[in-house]
Design a protein around this motif. Sequence first.
Motif, PDB file in Angstrom:
ATOM      1  N   SER A 102      12.632   8.677  -4.702  1.00 55.55           N
ATOM      2  CA  SER A 102      11.279   8.572  -5.271  1.00 55.55           C
ATOM      3  C   SER A 102      10.889   9.779  -6.113  1.00 55.55           C
ATOM      4  O   SER A 102      11.369  10.883  -5.902  1.00 55.55           O
ATOM      5  CB  SER A 102      10.256   8.381  -4.151  1.00 55.55           C
ATOM      6  N   VAL A 144      -0.039   5.113  -3.963  1.00 55.02           N
ATOM      7  CA  VAL A 144       1.178   5.090  -4.757  1.00 55.02           C
ATOM      8  C   VAL A 144       2.121   4.070  -4.154  1.00 55.02           C
ATOM      9  O   VAL A 144       2.251   3.967  -2.935  1.00 55.02           O
ATOM     10  CB  VAL A 144       1.856   6.483  -4.752  1.00 55.02           C
ATOM     11  N   ALA A 146       6.052   3.439  -4.172  1.00 47.26           N
ATOM     12  CA  ALA A 146       7.366   3.966  -4.533  1.00 47.26           C
ATOM     13  C   ALA A 146       8.334   2.796  -4.482  1.00 47.26           C
ATOM     14  O   ALA A 146       8.429   2.108  -3.464  1.00 47.26           O
ATOM     15  CB  ALA A 146       7.785   5.063  -3.567  1.00 47.26           C
ATOM     16  N   THR A 159       7.364   4.333 -10.015  1.00 51.47           N
ATOM     17  CA  THR A 159       6.233   4.849  -9.253  1.00 51.47           C
ATOM     18  C   THR A 159       4.985   4.224  -9.847  1.00 51.47           C
ATOM     19  O   THR A 159       4.742   4.339 -11.051  1.00 51.47           O
ATOM     20  CB  THR A 159       6.146   6.385  -9.378  1.00 51.47           C
ATOM     21  N   THR A 161       0.956   4.232  -9.616  1.00 53.80           N
ATOM     22  CA  THR A 161      -0.249   4.840  -9.069  1.00 53.80           C
ATOM     23  C   THR A 161      -1.369   3.813  -9.162  1.00 53.80           C
ATOM     24  O   THR A 161      -1.527   3.139 -10.182  1.00 53.80           O
ATOM     25  CB  THR A 161      -0.643   6.125  -9.820  1.00 53.80           C
TER      26      THR A 161
END
Length: 193
Positions: A102, A144, A146, A159, A161
């Motif tokens: 990640s 988040v 991952a 990733t 957000t």
Amino acid sequence: MAGNRSTIVAIILGLALGASAGLSAFLVWPMLVQSKALTPPGHPKFAEVRWPFPTDEWGEGKAFRCTAKDCGVDVNVYIRAKIGFCNCSTGVSDDNELDRLSDFNLMGDKPSVLGPGHEINIAWMKGRSRAYTVTEPYHAPGSVLAIAFNDRCDAIVATATVAHDGPQAIEPSVIEFLNSEIIVHWAEVTLGL
């Protein structure tokens, strides 16, 4: 004279309490707003944006944004390849491998885990997805996702957000986007297939 002092002290205390209450409301309000349930978007629209991070050993990747208008909340997806960095024999088969791959270093401190990860499929590749919460002082809660998947020894790391403290509702839209023609074609070119 004593009456004037009492009046001045009362005014100062009143102003201080009012300012304190106003500051508290200002700092807490974003957290209260984000606590409502997130509805999965019907037709999310991700648009490519400029990669916002400095170049590191993995190079630049691709960045995409889905605005609150299209996704219910702001969602940013950052994706890049990590060539030769995946476990060649097992792939992204557990949460430890997902954590190792990640890109948390792009976000600052490692976020807190919301729960165990789960298997995902992106085109012909298998991998995992896991949700985390991000807390920063004086900011609304965020989260988040991952996501990592692999082709043999090469990993692709995404990733996402999410401007909300519960990313589970938006995860299917992110996975769908990662399965889109634009991302699959990028993966094929980047992995040299």
